[in-house]
Write a protein that holds these residues in place. Structure first.
Motif, PDB file in Angstrom:
ATOM      1  N   GLN A  15       0.865  -1.173   0.000  1.00 27.16           N
ATOM      2  CA  GLN A  15       0.000   0.000   0.000  1.00 27.16           C
ATOM      3  C   GLN A  15       0.910   1.234   0.000  1.00 27.16           C
ATOM      4  O   GLN A  15       1.720   1.411   0.890  1.00 27.16           O
ATOM      5  CB  GLN A  15      -0.900  -0.006   1.240  1.00 27.16           C
ATOM      6  N   GLU A  17       1.948   4.949   0.565  1.00 26.42           N
ATOM      7  CA  GLU A  17       1.577   5.984   1.517  1.00 26.42           C
ATOM      8  C   GLU A  17       2.379   7.258   1.292  1.00 26.42           C
ATOM      9  O   GLU A  17       2.698   7.973   2.242  1.00 26.42           O
ATOM     10  CB  GLU A  17       1.778   5.462   2.942  1.00 26.42           C
ATOM     11  N   ALA A  33       7.289   2.345  -0.739  1.00 26.99           N
ATOM     12  CA  ALA A  33       5.889   2.500  -0.327  1.00 26.99           C
ATOM     13  C   ALA A  33       5.672   3.735   0.540  1.00 26.99           C
ATOM     14  O   ALA A  33       4.568   4.250   0.620  1.00 26.99           O
ATOM     15  CB  ALA A  33       5.422   1.253   0.411  1.00 26.99           C
ATOM     16  N   TYR A 140      -5.570   8.613  -7.157  1.00 27.95           N
ATOM     17  CA  TYR A 140      -4.745   8.568  -5.953  1.00 27.95           C
ATOM     18  C   TYR A 140      -4.996   9.849  -5.167  1.00 27.95           C
ATOM     19  O   TYR A 140      -4.858  10.956  -5.701  1.00 27.95           O
ATOM     20  CB  TYR A 140      -3.265   8.453  -6.327  1.00 27.95           C
TER      21      TYR A 140
END
Length: 181
Positions: A15, A17, A33, A140
């Motif tokens: 995921q 971030e 990430a 996003y």
């Protein structure tokens, strides 16, 4: 299996971030990430040039190209099976294939360039001749897209975002650049 491939596979499945870029038109390379690198922006010049034969015998072509000084971009990206960017747009309601352009530059002397159009004296005209890369995208954050490019080759690249609500094409003169090593 190489360590780079394993790390890249983990990045693809993780995921992400990374924060959205602050302003429309900014591009962040997703290094991991949780870490992103804002791409350096450069001024591009549009140059139009006629071939010598056009002047000498009246037969030839005229090319319009985008030029950026220097052989390579400041930001360097390692080659990997998948490369990702977060691209901030005015909003993320438009199909990103219509507003996000990722192009590959040719190197000529001490400049990077991309052909925009070509017209020859016999009426042949081509436009949008840039080496545009295919990519996958998804929304996003609030106003950005997560762009994924599979198997990008070593070379010099640029990313620019157009605003579908504006007809002023001056936006294409500022290009976020990166190189793949």
């Amino acid at each position: 299996m190489s360590l780079l491939f394993i790390l890249t596979a983990e990045l693809v499945n993780a995921q992400i971030e990374v924060s959205e870029p602050e302003f429309s038109g900014q591009v962040v390379y997703v290094k991991s990430a949780t870490e992103g690198i804002l791409l350096h922006k450069e001024n591009a010049q549009i140059k139009t040039k006629a071939g010598a034969s056009l002047y000498l015998v009246g037969i030839g072509s005229v090319k319009s190209r985008m030029h950026i000084k220097g052989k390579q971009a400041v930001t360097r990206v390692p080659q990997s099976p998948q490369t990702q960017f977060i691209v901030r747009a005015v909003d993320n309601k438009t199909d990103p294939l219509q507003i996000v352009n990722i192009i590959r530059f040719d190197i000529n002397g001490n400049a990077r360039r991309a052909e925009l159009s070509k017209i020859n004296s016999f009426g042949g005209e081509t436009s949008n001749n840039m080496k545009r890369l295919d990519f996958n995208a998804k929304k996003y954050g609030e106003d950005s897209y997560l762009i994924s490019i599979d198997g990008i080759e070593p070379g010099e690249y640029g990313v620019y975002v157009t605003n579908p609500n504006e007809k002023d094409e001056k936006n294409v003169l500022i290009i976020a650049t990166f190189g793949v090593d």
